[in-house]
Design a protein around this motif. Structure first.
Motif, PDB file in Angstrom:
ATOM      1  N   LYS A  55       0.807  -1.221   0.000  1.00 24.88           N
ATOM      2  CA  LYS A  55       0.000   0.000   0.000  1.00 24.88           C
ATOM      3  C   LYS A  55       0.847   1.282   0.000  1.00 24.88           C
ATOM      4  O   LYS A  55       0.478   2.269   0.630  1.00 24.88           O
ATOM      5  N   LEU A  56       1.972   1.245  -0.665  1.00 29.88           N
ATOM      6  CA  LEU A  56       2.760   2.468  -0.812  1.00 29.88           C
ATOM      7  C   LEU A  56       1.904   3.468  -1.595  1.00 29.88           C
ATOM      8  O   LEU A  56       1.423   3.159  -2.680  1.00 29.88           O
ATOM      9  N   ASP A  57       1.720   4.659  -1.017  1.00 34.26           N
ATOM     10  CA  ASP A  57       0.701   5.578  -1.516  1.00 34.26           C
ATOM     11  C   ASP A  57       1.312   6.768  -2.272  1.00 34.26           C
ATOM     12  O   ASP A  57       2.026   7.585  -1.691  1.00 34.26           O
ATOM     13  N   PHE A  58       1.031   6.839  -3.544  1.00 36.88           N
ATOM     14  CA  PHE A  58       1.572   7.914  -4.378  1.00 36.88           C
ATOM     15  C   PHE A  58       0.529   9.007  -4.647  1.00 36.88           C
ATOM     16  O   PHE A  58       0.771   9.879  -5.473  1.00 36.88           O
ATOM     17  N   SER A  59      -0.612   8.964  -3.956  1.00 30.40           N
ATOM     18  CA  SER A  59      -1.730   9.826  -4.342  1.00 30.40           C
ATOM     19  C   SER A  59      -1.424  11.323  -4.178  1.00 30.40           C
ATOM     20  O   SER A  59      -2.032  12.151  -4.839  1.00 30.40           O
ATOM     21  N   SER A  60      -0.485  11.659  -3.286  1.00 28.92           N
ATOM     22  CA  SER A  60      -0.158  13.087  -3.096  1.00 28.92           C
ATOM     23  C   SER A  60       1.238  13.435  -3.609  1.00 28.92           C
ATOM     24  O   SER A  60       1.726  14.545  -3.378  1.00 28.92           O
ATOM     25  N   ALA A  61       1.890  12.466  -4.257  1.00 26.05           N
ATOM     26  CA  ALA A  61       3.264  12.705  -4.732  1.00 26.05           C
ATOM     27  C   ALA A  61       3.264  13.453  -6.061  1.00 26.05           C
ATOM     28  O   ALA A  61       2.278  13.418  -6.810  1.00 26.05           O
TER      29      ALA A  61
END
Ligand code: GLP
Length: 261
Positions: A55-61
């Motif tokens: 679940k590494l989250d890139f949604s705000s990157a």
């Protein structure tokens, strides 16, 4: 500079991905500077695996790539936009609108560099710049003699680079001879630099970059000026380095690396 030598390519690739993932977990709004090339394919595959399984989250990157060929439509399989979509962006939850590359099809070639620089600035600057190295010592497409203070601009590619990268083009002569690239000054402004170099074929040039003098003839040597640069190598790429024992000692004794060992 920190130099980390891993026993094999896979460990070097995994460590690089782990450093990027750790930075993203600490700061979900990371702005990454990204690189292309065969070396990076494994890093992106590992990040995709971490997105799916951990679940590494890139949604705000946000991301800004180092470079893009001039005159190649984004749909061309050899554009760096296509490379990034194929290896990373299409497989993670990043917003495409947060991913940036220079516009290789712009009608305003002289203006593209300052437009790209302004976009990086508006995003708050680069938190972590990922780098590979070309056979002629370039980072991005900063070919020999690039100013060590250069900013994003269009650049004529060197014969060695045309030779190295034309294998992807059919026919090889169709490879563009110019590209936009972040400058050395742009790269050095990143808060952190992580360079990944693998394979025996890069052993001479990386030894020059790390242990040789800083020189615009080997633009990767400019990272010696950076105050938070890490170079991750496999044993084959590290084989010509003189101070290997020292680099191993630093890695073993630096507490920051405890969680990565
Ligand atoms: C291109 C890119 C560089 C990259 C280099 C190395 O020239 N502009 O950013 O470091 O390729 O590529 P490879 O990993 O395929 O050796």
């Amino acid at each position: 500079m920190q130099v980390i030598i891993q026993p094999d390519t896979q460990s070097a690739v995994k460590l690089t991905a782990a450093v990027l993932a750790d930075a993203l977990r600490r700061n979900p709004e990371m702005t990454f500077g990204l690189a292309t090339g065969a070396t990076m394919e494994g890093v992106y595959a590992e990040l995709v695996r971490m997105y799916r399984e951990e679940k590494l989250d890139f949604s705000s990157a946000k991301t800004f790539n180092l470079d893009e060929y001039i005159g190649l439509p984004v749909e061309d399989k050899n554009s760096y936009r296509s490379y990034m979509d194929k290896h990373l962006f299409d497989h993670i939850n990043i917003k495409k609108s947060n991913t940036h590359l220079p516009n290789g099809m712009t009608p305003d070639i002289p203006g593209e560099g300052s437009r790209y620089e302004a976009a990086i600035k508006a995003a708050g600057g680069l938190d972590l710049q990922l780098l590979g190295i070309g056979q002629d010592g370039h980072i991005g497409f900063n070919e020999p003699l690039s100013s060590l203070r250069s900013r994003t601009r269009d650049k004529l590619l060197a014969p060695q680079t045309l030779q190295q990268n034309s294998i992807y083009f059919d026919p090889p002569e169709s490879m563009p001879r110019r590209a936009f690239t972040m400058g050395i000054g742009t790269i050095l402004d990143a808060r952190k630099i992580v360079m990944l170099v693998t394979g025996e074929s890069k052993s001479d040039i990386i030894a020059q970059a790390i242990e040789g003098p800083v020189s615009s003839m080997v633009t990767a040597s400019a990272i010696q000026f950076h105050n938070d640069a890490t170079v991750i190598l496999d044993q084959a790429a590290a084989s010509k380095l003189k101070a290997q024992d020292y680099y191993h000692w630093c890695f073993e004794n630096e507490p920051y690396w405890d969680k990565f060992r």
